[in-house]
Write a protein that holds these residues in place. Structure first.
Motif: not given
Ligand SMILES: [Zn+2]
Length: 319
Positions: A54, A57, A96, A139-140
């Motif tokens: 994404d 991120e 994103h 990810h975050q």
């Molecule tokens: Zn993500």
């Protein structure tokens, strides 16, 4: 034996960085993903790590940025492959999704060689991971605020669930979210190909959060120790695992004041947050419907009626 990854090439005991060709941009120039390989001096497993699936991120990029120079290839058994930035166009636009086709890349694995820009990236990565032993997709919670956790996306009935749980516990964020993910996630395609795969979710921030990056770097060192890439010893700690997530919206417009901190235990009936007017007048109080862990919140204080405010991780067990 020397290994190659895109234009990177490393003999035994060497590190190399380079580029993985994906396609051409609108102006006809090539677009490539930044890659790194660490070829250990002894045989062992192969770990694949990627960041910015994404595009906004960034903590995962921070993890790779720190850990690649820390690792001495001569002290490693096995091989490490890194893709520093997966969602190339999203990263450049600070979005994103991939702005070229408006898709989340993490919904289109295993991708398509002749598909949209996102599908072409996913296809290239699916080819890269064919022969690896372990996958970490960093990810975050995008720009929301969230605890540090590791997600298991294959589903609890999957034949590789135990191996994914083991990898999640080794990474060791302290919290695990074990919930089957949507189709097209790398953390579903990996296990379907026999490769334990998890999504470390490194908090949530705008830009780099150094505590989240530190936790990610620690997680990778844990994985390297436990799976025999280094000669360090490592013991798994007991952690809290949620198997469901309850989301709370605001009953009215105004400003959110939280009564819980991220990571707090929540019991039914506890006040989660209050909504006040611009002048501080109290408009609403929202309480927990279930027990759980205060997991995630929006970042901005202002909300309209029905807008997302926070999430509670529920059905928690010790694992
Ligand atoms: Zn993500």
């Amino acid at each position: 034996m020397a290994i190659e990854f895109g234009t990177a090439s490393a003999s035994l005991g060497e590190r190399s960085t380079g580029w993985l060709f994906i396609g051409e941009d609108r102006d006809g120039s090539t677009f490539e993903l930044p890659v790194a390989i660490i070829n250990g001096s002894k045989p062992g497993k192969t770990l694949y790590v990627q960041a910015a699936n994404d595009g906004n991120e960034l903590n995962g990029i921070g993890v790779i940025n720190r850990i690649v120079p820390q690792i001495n290839p001569e002290e490693i058994a096995g091989q490490l492959l890194f893709v520093g930035i997966v969602n190339y166009h999203g990263f450049h636009a600070n979005k994103h999704r991939n702005p070229l086709d408006d898709w989340k890349i993490n919904r289109v694995y295993p991708g398509d060689e002749n598909g949209s820009p996102s599908e072409r990236i996913a296809h290239k990565i699916t080819n890269v991971i064919k022969d690896v032993d372990l996958i970490l997709d960093l990810h975050q919670a995008s720009t929301s605020r969230m605890i540090h956790e590791v997600r298991i996306r294959c589903g609890r009935r999957h034949r590789l669930h135990n191996e994914c749980m083991e990898l999640a516990k080794v990474f060791g964020c302290g919290h695990i979210y074990d919930q089957k993910g949507p189709m097209g996630q790398l953390a579903r395609v990996g296990p379907n190909n026999g490769i334990p795969t998890v999504d470390p979710e490194l908090g949530g921030s705008v830009g780099w959060d150094h505590e989240s990056i530190r936790r990610g770097v620690c997680g990778i060192w844990n994985v390297l120790a436990y799976y025999g890439f280094t000669d360090q010893s490592f013991d798994i700690n007991e952690q809290v695992c949620a198997t469901n997530m309850d989301h709370y919206g605001s009953p009215s417009g105004g400003f959110v004041k939280y009564e819980k901190d991220l990571g707090d235990e929540v019991s039914v009936g506890d006040v989660l947050f209050r909504i006040t007017s611009a002048f501080g007048e109290q408009k609403a109080t929202v309480r927990a419907d279930t027990d759980g862990i205060f997991w995630r919140t929006r970042r901005l204080p202002q909300v309209s009626s029905g807008e997302y405010v926070c999430s509670i991780g529920t059905n928690t067990i010790s694992v």
